[in-house]
Design a protein around this motif. Structure first.
Motif, PDB file in Angstrom:
ATOM      1  N   LEU A 309      47.916  35.171  35.790  1.00 49.99           N
ATOM      2  CA  LEU A 309      46.852  35.985  35.318  1.00 49.99           C
ATOM      3  C   LEU A 309      45.741  36.223  36.272  1.00 49.99           C
ATOM      4  O   LEU A 309      45.068  35.073  36.836  1.00 49.99           O
ATOM      5  N   CYS A 310      45.348  37.476  36.908  1.00 50.65           N
ATOM      6  CA  CYS A 310      44.255  37.452  37.794  1.00 50.65           C
ATOM      7  C   CYS A 310      42.836  38.010  37.036  1.00 50.65           C
ATOM      8  O   CYS A 310      43.273  38.838  36.328  1.00 50.65           O
ATOM      9  N   LEU A 311      42.246  37.232  37.350  1.00 49.77           N
ATOM     10  CA  LEU A 311      40.896  37.719  36.438  1.00 49.77           C
ATOM     11  C   LEU A 311      40.040  38.396  37.409  1.00 49.77           C
ATOM     12  O   LEU A 311      39.464  37.983  38.380  1.00 49.77           O
ATOM     13  N   VAL A 312      39.679  39.814  36.981  1.00 53.31           N
ATOM     14  CA  VAL A 312      38.653  40.645  37.618  1.00 53.31           C
ATOM     15  C   VAL A 312      37.782  41.297  36.857  1.00 53.31           C
ATOM     16  O   VAL A 312      37.841  42.564  36.533  1.00 53.31           O
ATOM     17  N   PRO A 313      36.813  40.426  36.148  1.00 53.93           N
ATOM     18  CA  PRO A 313      35.881  40.944  35.329  1.00 53.93           C
ATOM     19  C   PRO A 313      34.503  41.582  36.123  1.00 53.93           C
ATOM     20  O   PRO A 313      33.576  41.105  36.148  1.00 53.93           O
ATOM     21  N   TYR A 314      34.958  42.711  36.757  1.00 50.92           N
ATOM     22  CA  TYR A 314      34.049  43.272  37.792  1.00 50.92           C
ATOM     23  C   TYR A 314      33.300  44.534  36.809  1.00 50.92           C
ATOM     24  O   TYR A 314      33.805  45.349  36.433  1.00 50.92           O
ATOM     25  N   PRO A 315      31.953  44.122  36.816  1.00 56.01           N
ATOM     26  CA  PRO A 315      31.248  45.067  35.557  1.00 56.01           C
ATOM     27  C   PRO A 315      30.458  46.058  36.281  1.00 56.01           C
ATOM     28  O   PRO A 315      29.894  46.871  35.784  1.00 56.01           O
ATOM     29  N   TYR A 316      31.253  46.735  37.385  1.00 57.46           N
ATOM     30  CA  TYR A 316      30.821  47.951  38.182  1.00 57.46           C
ATOM     31  C   TYR A 316      31.802  48.883  38.332  1.00 57.46           C
ATOM     32  O   TYR A 316      33.226  48.395  38.512  1.00 57.46           O
ATOM     33  N   ASP A 317      31.600  50.066  38.666  1.00 57.23           N
ATOM     34  CA  ASP A 317      32.795  50.948  39.085  1.00 57.23           C
ATOM     35  C   ASP A 317      32.623  51.298  40.435  1.00 57.23           C
ATOM     36  O   ASP A 317      31.729  52.299  40.733  1.00 57.23           O
ATOM     37  N   THR A 318      32.902  50.826  41.436  1.00 53.89           N
ATOM     38  CA  THR A 318      32.686  50.972  42.880  1.00 53.89           C
ATOM     39  C   THR A 318      33.998  50.679  43.635  1.00 53.89           C
ATOM     40  O   THR A 318      34.842  49.778  42.877  1.00 53.89           O
ATOM     41  N   GLY A 319      34.500  51.575  44.505  1.00 50.72           N
ATOM     42  CA  GLY A 319      35.843  51.521  45.316  1.00 50.72           C
ATOM     43  C   GLY A 319      36.874  51.254  44.327  1.00 50.72           C
ATOM     44  O   GLY A 319      36.984  52.028  43.470  1.00 50.72           O
ATOM     45  N   THR A 320      37.846  50.488  44.809  1.00 57.96           N
ATOM     46  CA  THR A 320      38.960  50.243  44.232  1.00 57.96           C
ATOM     47  C   THR A 320      39.388  48.801  44.134  1.00 57.96           C
ATOM     48  O   THR A 320      38.797  47.863  44.913  1.00 57.96           O
ATOM     49  N   ARG A 321      40.382  48.384  43.233  1.00 55.46           N
ATOM     50  CA  ARG A 321      40.760  47.237  42.964  1.00 55.46           C
ATOM     51  C   ARG A 321      42.233  47.158  43.717  1.00 55.46           C
ATOM     52  O   ARG A 321      43.311  47.055  42.995  1.00 55.46           O
ATOM     53  N   ALA A 322      42.452  47.053  45.144  1.00 58.85           N
ATOM     54  CA  ALA A 322      43.648  47.069  45.786  1.00 58.85           C
ATOM     55  C   ALA A 322      44.521  45.853  45.267  1.00 58.85           C
ATOM     56  O   ALA A 322      45.745  45.859  45.247  1.00 58.85           O
ATOM     57  N   LYS A 323      43.738  44.630  44.714  1.00 57.59           N
ATOM     58  CA  LYS A 323      44.565  43.657  44.216  1.00 57.59           C
ATOM     59  C   LYS A 323      45.433  43.887  43.088  1.00 57.59           C
ATOM     60  O   LYS A 323      46.143  43.243  42.657  1.00 57.59           O
ATOM     61  N   PHE A 324      44.934  44.868  42.383  1.00 56.94           N
ATOM     62  CA  PHE A 324      45.594  45.204  41.202  1.00 56.94           C
ATOM     63  C   PHE A 324      47.138  45.675  41.468  1.00 56.94           C
ATOM     64  O   PHE A 324      48.169  44.911  40.788  1.00 56.94           O
ATOM     65  N   ALA A 325      47.351  46.502  42.187  1.00 59.09           N
ATOM     66  CA  ALA A 325      48.533  46.918  42.734  1.00 59.09           C
ATOM     67  C   ALA A 325      49.382  45.670  43.650  1.00 59.09           C
ATOM     68  O   ALA A 325      50.477  45.595  43.392  1.00 59.09           O
TER      69      ALA A 325
END
Length: 409
Positions: A309-325
């Motif tokens: 499981l990758c933790l991405v608790p990013y509390p902002y909406d900027t850019g994209t999370r390429a890591k998701f894909a």
């Protein structure tokens, strides 16, 4: 029809062996335009550097554009943040870009990221702006995640002056709202804005742009036949840039203590590089508490396992999370806040990812995931299916064709 496309990649050429999201985005675009049968002429406003064979074979030609900065510019580079100062002076490249576009008979200019689009000459050739992020939003994130100097930190700074770098920031060359206004103008002047973030398309439309959403995933990654392991790994994935600093800080401040009861049941891994001058207190903390700090990994299959499981608790909406894909391709789901996933509406909580509105509920979902192998197997399978449906290169190519039709229309 077959078009001559001038592909503008300011600062560095596209890389097949991507070490960051920007590299991944440029190669994905380059590969898509070439696959559609167009003549793609790569232009790199930067000092000449090595071009990978996988990149060169996609290009009809490769050109480096070099411009010697003035003495005043060199002095200013010491004062202002390099990336923002380059954006401020990008217009100085427009004559050389225009000359190259005419020499290759360009029907269209494809400009990757904000620096490239500012180098595009206006009013001569239609151009596509590939929008990676809003710099004015990132500025706010950097301000909010910058450590403050308190009385308790003064002894450490006195003992190690290098730590002062964590607290210093350079002035912006864009006073007031000038940076936001520049990005608004870039969006409105572009024929089409290709956004790697779904949520950013609303802002681009407000700015007068014509957006189309194309997620960022890179070349198709083959599936893994590995089984879900008994022990789960909790991963942080990304170079230690603005977003990763915010994520690591959130893990340390909000999730670490809340997950104290499962620390012995999991392994903690950080994947991604850090430059020596960017090592901060959060990175040092992770180095002391995580099981492994991997740095850059050439073959992610050596690290990622289905059911981690990758933790991405990013509390902002900027850019994209390429890591998701990318993680999805390796059957690794991601976990974060609802805001972390605002850029990627393809994901569904509890089916192919985990997200929650706050740290308490997110920690509980992570705890349940770690202790339930059946749930880990389900999300691992579902996230790979989502990858094949939405993020494999074959699924993206038609989106690029639609962007070109809009731009040429």
């Amino acid at each position: 029809r077959v078009m001559n496309i001038l592909f503008l990649a300011a600062g560095r050429p596209p890389r097949f062996r991507a070490q960051a999201g920007g590299d991944l985005a440029m190669f994905q675009s380059l590969a898509a335009l070439s696959k559609l049968g167009h003549q793609v002429h790569l232009a790199v406003p930067a000092k000449p550097s090595e071009i990978e064979d996988e990149v060169r074979e996609l290009c009809a030609s490769v050109s480096f554009l070099v411009r010697e900065p003035s003495g005043l510019e060199k002095a200013a580079q010491r004062i202002f943040p390099p990336s923002l100062f380059s954006l401020r002076t990008a217009k100085l490249w427009r004559p050389s870009v225009a000359q190259l576009a005419r020499s290759v008979g360009a029907d269209l200019i494809w400009a990757e990221a904000s620096l490239s689009v500012e180098m595009v000459p206006r009013g001569e050739i239609p151009f596509v702006y590939v929008h990676h992020d809003f710099q004015h939003k990132l500025q706010e994130v950097r301000k909010s995640t910058r450590p403050s100097i308190g009385l308790d930190s003064l002894p450490a700074i006195a003992a190690n002056p290098r730590k002062l770098r964590e607290h210093l920031h350079r002035p912006s060359p864009f006073p007031g709202d000038q940076l936001r206004e520049l990005e608004e103008r870039s969006c409105s002047e572009s024929s089409v804005v290709v956004s790697v973030s779904s949520s950013a398309t609303d802002t681009i439309r407000e700015f007068g742009g014509n957006p189309i959403y194309i997620p960022l995933a890179g070349a198709t990654i083959e599936d893994s036949d590995l089984e879900v392991a008994e022990k789960c790994r909790l991963l942080l994935f990304g170079n230690h840039n603005t977003a990763n600093r915010a994520v690591l800080s959130e893990v340390r401040a909000q999730l670490w203590d809340r997950l104290a009861d499962i620390r012995d049941e999991v392994e903690w891994h950080q994947v991604g590089r850090v430059r020596p001058g960017e090592i901060d207190s959060d990175w040092t903390w992770a180095s002391e508490n995580f099981d492994a700090m991997h740095g850059f990994v050439d073959d992610l299959r050596d690290i990622f396992r289905p059911g981690d499981l990758c933790l991405v608790p990013y509390p902002y909406d900027t850019g994209t999370r390429a890591k998701f894909a990318v993680l999805a391709a390796y059957r690794v789901p991601s976990a974060g806040y609802a805001k972390s996933f605002a850029c990627a509406p393809e994901y569904t909580d509890g089916e192919d990812c985990l997200f929650s509105p706050d740290a308490d509920s997110l920690a509980q979902k992570i705890r349940d995931y770690v202790r339930d192998k059946e749930l880990r197997t389900k999300l691992s399978s579902n996230v790979r299916a989502l990858y094949e449906r939405e993020f494999a290169f074959e699924a993206l190519i038609s989106k690029y064709e639609a962007a070109l039709e809009l731009a040429a229309g």
